[in-house]
Design a protein around this motif. Structure first.
Motif, PDB file in Angstrom:
ATOM      1  N   ILE A 108       0.309  12.453  20.594  1.00  0.00           N
ATOM      2  CA  ILE A 108      -0.837  12.021  20.479  1.00  0.00           C
ATOM      3  C   ILE A 108      -0.944  10.502  20.882  1.00  0.00           C
ATOM      4  O   ILE A 108      -0.248   9.847  20.869  1.00  0.00           O
ATOM      5  N   ASP A 109      -2.176  10.212  21.144  1.00  0.00           N
ATOM      6  CA  ASP A 109      -2.354   8.702  21.568  1.00  0.00           C
ATOM      7  C   ASP A 109      -2.193   7.983  20.059  1.00  0.00           C
ATOM      8  O   ASP A 109      -2.607   8.184  19.183  1.00  0.00           O
ATOM      9  N   THR A 110      -2.213   6.371  20.658  1.00  0.00           N
ATOM     10  CA  THR A 110      -2.331   5.471  19.525  1.00  0.00           C
ATOM     11  C   THR A 110      -3.595   5.588  18.558  1.00  0.00           C
ATOM     12  O   THR A 110      -3.291   5.082  17.431  1.00  0.00           O
ATOM     13  N   ASP A 111      -4.771   5.955  19.075  1.00  0.00           N
ATOM     14  CA  ASP A 111      -5.857   5.748  18.623  1.00  0.00           C
ATOM     15  C   ASP A 111      -5.946   6.832  17.442  1.00  0.00           C
ATOM     16  O   ASP A 111      -6.362   6.717  16.383  1.00  0.00           O
ATOM     17  N   LYS A 112      -5.554   8.014  17.930  1.00  0.00           N
ATOM     18  CA  LYS A 112      -5.396   9.096  17.028  1.00  0.00           C
ATOM     19  C   LYS A 112      -4.397   8.860  15.961  1.00  0.00           C
ATOM     20  O   LYS A 112      -4.624   9.068  14.808  1.00  0.00           O
ATOM     21  N   GLY A 113      -3.259   8.346  16.239  1.00  0.00           N
ATOM     22  CA  GLY A 113      -2.268   8.012  15.340  1.00  0.00           C
ATOM     23  C   GLY A 113      -2.649   6.906  14.239  1.00  0.00           C
ATOM     24  O   GLY A 113      -2.493   7.278  13.112  1.00  0.00           O
ATOM     25  N   SER A 114      -3.421   5.964  14.687  1.00  0.00           N
ATOM     26  CA  SER A 114      -3.996   5.029  13.909  1.00  0.00           C
ATOM     27  C   SER A 114      -4.999   5.705  12.972  1.00  0.00           C
ATOM     28  O   SER A 114      -4.982   5.204  11.621  1.00  0.00           O
ATOM     29  N   GLU A 115      -5.814   6.376  13.440  1.00  0.00           N
ATOM     30  CA  GLU A 115      -6.790   7.222  12.675  1.00  0.00           C
ATOM     31  C   GLU A 115      -6.097   8.103  11.568  1.00  0.00           C
ATOM     32  O   GLU A 115      -6.558   8.100  10.330  1.00  0.00           O
ATOM     33  N   LEU A 116      -4.964   8.760  11.877  1.00  0.00           N
ATOM     34  CA  LEU A 116      -4.237   9.501  11.091  1.00  0.00           C
ATOM     35  C   LEU A 116      -3.760   8.985   9.793  1.00  0.00           C
ATOM     36  O   LEU A 116      -3.787   9.209   8.696  1.00  0.00           O
ATOM     37  N   GLU A 148      -6.092   6.199   2.934  1.00  0.00           N
ATOM     38  CA  GLU A 148      -7.388   6.490   2.214  1.00  0.00           C
ATOM     39  C   GLU A 148      -7.087   7.538   1.205  1.00  0.00           C
ATOM     40  O   GLU A 148      -7.487   7.654   0.020  1.00  0.00           O
ATOM     41  N   LYS A 149      -6.299   8.438   1.471  1.00  0.00           N
ATOM     42  CA  LYS A 149      -6.053   9.719   0.650  1.00  0.00           C
ATOM     43  C   LYS A 149      -5.220   9.366  -0.625  1.00  0.00           C
ATOM     44  O   LYS A 149      -5.482   9.607  -1.617  1.00  0.00           O
ATOM     45  N   GLU A 150      -4.075   8.402  -0.250  1.00  0.00           N
ATOM     46  CA  GLU A 150      -3.340   8.104  -1.301  1.00  0.00           C
ATOM     47  C   GLU A 150      -4.068   6.979  -2.221  1.00  0.00           C
ATOM     48  O   GLU A 150      -3.991   7.116  -3.352  1.00  0.00           O
ATOM     49  N   HIS A 151      -4.951   6.061  -1.664  1.00  0.00           N
ATOM     50  CA  HIS A 151      -5.684   5.251  -2.508  1.00  0.00           C
ATOM     51  C   HIS A 151      -6.794   5.922  -3.561  1.00  0.00           C
ATOM     52  O   HIS A 151      -6.864   5.632  -4.373  1.00  0.00           O
ATOM     53  N   SER A 152      -7.231   7.099  -2.975  1.00  0.00           N
ATOM     54  CA  SER A 152      -8.311   7.662  -3.782  1.00  0.00           C
ATOM     55  C   SER A 152      -7.602   8.671  -4.838  1.00  0.00           C
ATOM     56  O   SER A 152      -8.212   9.085  -5.862  1.00  0.00           O
ATOM     57  N   THR A 153      -6.344   8.696  -4.766  1.00  0.00           N
ATOM     58  CA  THR A 153      -5.557   9.779  -5.714  1.00  0.00           C
ATOM     59  C   THR A 153      -4.779   8.696  -6.502  1.00  0.00           C
ATOM     60  O   THR A 153      -4.316   9.390  -7.649  1.00  0.00           O
ATOM     61  N   THR A 154      -4.397   7.511  -6.121  1.00  0.00           N
ATOM     62  CA  THR A 154      -3.523   6.911  -6.805  1.00  0.00           C
ATOM     63  C   THR A 154      -4.213   5.457  -7.405  1.00  0.00           C
ATOM     64  O   THR A 154      -4.906   4.877  -6.409  1.00  0.00           O
ATOM     65  N   VAL A 155      -4.441   4.986  -8.572  1.00  0.00           N
ATOM     66  CA  VAL A 155      -4.964   3.867  -8.810  1.00  0.00           C
ATOM     67  C   VAL A 155      -3.911   3.012  -9.427  1.00  0.00           C
ATOM     68  O   VAL A 155      -2.982   3.349 -10.291  1.00  0.00           O
ATOM     69  N   LYS A 156      -3.448   1.817  -8.833  1.00  0.00           N
ATOM     70  CA  LYS A 156      -2.455   0.780  -8.958  1.00  0.00           C
ATOM     71  C   LYS A 156      -3.016  -0.309  -9.728  1.00  0.00           C
ATOM     72  O   LYS A 156      -4.020  -0.951  -9.354  1.00  0.00           O
ATOM     73  N   PRO A 157      -2.248  -0.870 -10.805  1.00  0.00           N
ATOM     74  CA  PRO A 157      -2.940  -2.004 -11.224  1.00  0.00           C
ATOM     75  C   PRO A 157      -2.737  -3.214 -10.439  1.00  0.00           C
ATOM     76  O   PRO A 157      -1.526  -3.223  -9.534  1.00  0.00           O
ATOM     77  N   LEU A 158      -3.581  -4.269 -10.447  1.00  0.00           N
ATOM     78  CA  LEU A 158      -3.349  -5.327  -9.634  1.00  0.00           C
ATOM     79  C   LEU A 158      -2.112  -6.237  -9.661  1.00  0.00           C
ATOM     80  O   LEU A 158      -1.628  -6.758  -8.713  1.00  0.00           O
ATOM     81  N   GLN A 180      -4.627   6.097   8.963  1.00  0.00           N
ATOM     82  CA  GLN A 180      -5.971   5.642   7.921  1.00  0.00           C
ATOM     83  C   GLN A 180      -6.424   6.468   7.054  1.00  0.00           C
ATOM     84  O   GLN A 180      -6.539   6.335   6.050  1.00  0.00           O
ATOM     85  N   VAL A 181      -6.311   7.879   7.354  1.00  0.00           N
ATOM     86  CA  VAL A 181      -6.902   8.894   6.406  1.00  0.00           C
ATOM     87  C   VAL A 181      -5.768   9.134   5.496  1.00  0.00           C
ATOM     88  O   VAL A 181      -6.197   9.260   4.347  1.00  0.00           O
ATOM     89  N   LEU A 182      -4.114   8.977   5.779  1.00  0.00           N
ATOM     90  CA  LEU A 182      -3.511   9.317   4.893  1.00  0.00           C
ATOM     91  C   LEU A 182      -3.455   8.225   3.856  1.00  0.00           C
ATOM     92  O   LEU A 182      -3.303   8.434   2.506  1.00  0.00           O
ATOM     93  N   LYS A 204       5.118   7.751   2.881  1.00  0.00           N
ATOM     94  CA  LYS A 204       5.770   7.338   3.993  1.00  0.00           C
ATOM     95  C   LYS A 204       6.413   8.413   5.126  1.00  0.00           C
ATOM     96  O   LYS A 204       6.321   8.025   6.151  1.00  0.00           O
ATOM     97  N   SER A 205       6.711   9.391   4.584  1.00  0.00           N
ATOM     98  CA  SER A 205       7.494  10.541   5.643  1.00  0.00           C
ATOM     99  C   SER A 205       6.414  11.285   6.574  1.00  0.00           C
ATOM    100  O   SER A 205       6.560  11.120   7.555  1.00  0.00           O
ATOM    101  N   GLU A 206       5.130  11.116   5.971  1.00  0.00           N
ATOM    102  CA  GLU A 206       3.913  11.601   6.516  1.00  0.00           C
ATOM    103  C   GLU A 206       3.626  10.400   7.930  1.00  0.00           C
ATOM    104  O   GLU A 206       3.287  10.896   9.002  1.00  0.00           O
ATOM    105  N   ILE A 207       3.765   9.310   7.325  1.00  0.00           N
ATOM    106  CA  ILE A 207       3.230   8.150   8.342  1.00  0.00           C
ATOM    107  C   ILE A 207       4.370   8.302   9.312  1.00  0.00           C
ATOM    108  O   ILE A 207       4.179   7.925  10.595  1.00  0.00           O
ATOM    109  N   GLU A 208       5.814   8.422   9.044  1.00  0.00           N
ATOM    110  CA  GLU A 208       6.851   8.250   9.793  1.00  0.00           C
ATOM    111  C   GLU A 208       6.416   9.601  10.948  1.00  0.00           C
ATOM    112  O   GLU A 208       6.576   9.657  12.084  1.00  0.00           O
TER     113      GLU A 208
END
Length: 133
Positions: A17-25, A31-41, A27-29, A2-6
């Motif tokens: 940075i512009d909104t496109d770059k912000g959105s891209e960053l 994806e990084k969280e989803h690849s390192t954390t598996v949450k049950p449904l 999204q990367v954050l 959350k703090s990184e996104i903030e």
């Protein structure tokens, strides 16, 4: 995360940075969280129920008009994109909403961010502010 996104949202707000770059960053954050954390449904956050009771506040202040809109977060996801598209087609409102990145706002809501999300000031003194409280 959350703090990184903030931090990314703050950089967008400050014009670093512009909104496109912000959105891209963001999204990367995510994806990084989803690849390192598996949450049950069945995963539910304890804060989600409190967050869903919050309000998205939109404030437009111009020389001739002031607009205050309060929307429960419950409704925001459903109507935000549609409302933005409608506002873009209305000549009187288009000038106020054309620079708002709806995807950035939706990402902020998905990540349960609080506080000011958007703060736009035009050359003629008009302001648009979007806050989650």
């Amino acid at each position: 995360m959350k703090s990184e996104i903030e931090k990314v949202l703050t950089m967008v707000q400050e014009g670093k940075i512009d909104t496109d770059k912000g959105s891209e960053l963001i999204q990367v954050l995510q994806e990084k969280e989803h690849s390192t954390t598996v949450k049950p449904l069945s995963y539910t956050s304890h804060n989600s129920s409190n967050y869903i009771d919050k309000t998205l506040k939109i404030r437009v202040v111009s020389e001739n008009d002031n607009v205050n809109v309060n929307l429960p977060i419950k409704l925001v996801k459903v109507v935000l994109a549609a409302g933005h598209n409608i506002a873009l087609k209305i000549p009187q409102s288009e000038q106020y909403v054309k620079d708002i990145d709806i995807n950035l706002i939706l990402e902020a809501i998905e990540n349960e961010l609080d506080g000011q999300i958007v703060d736009v000031k035009s050359a003629n003194g008009d302001t648009v502010s979007i806050t989650i409280e």
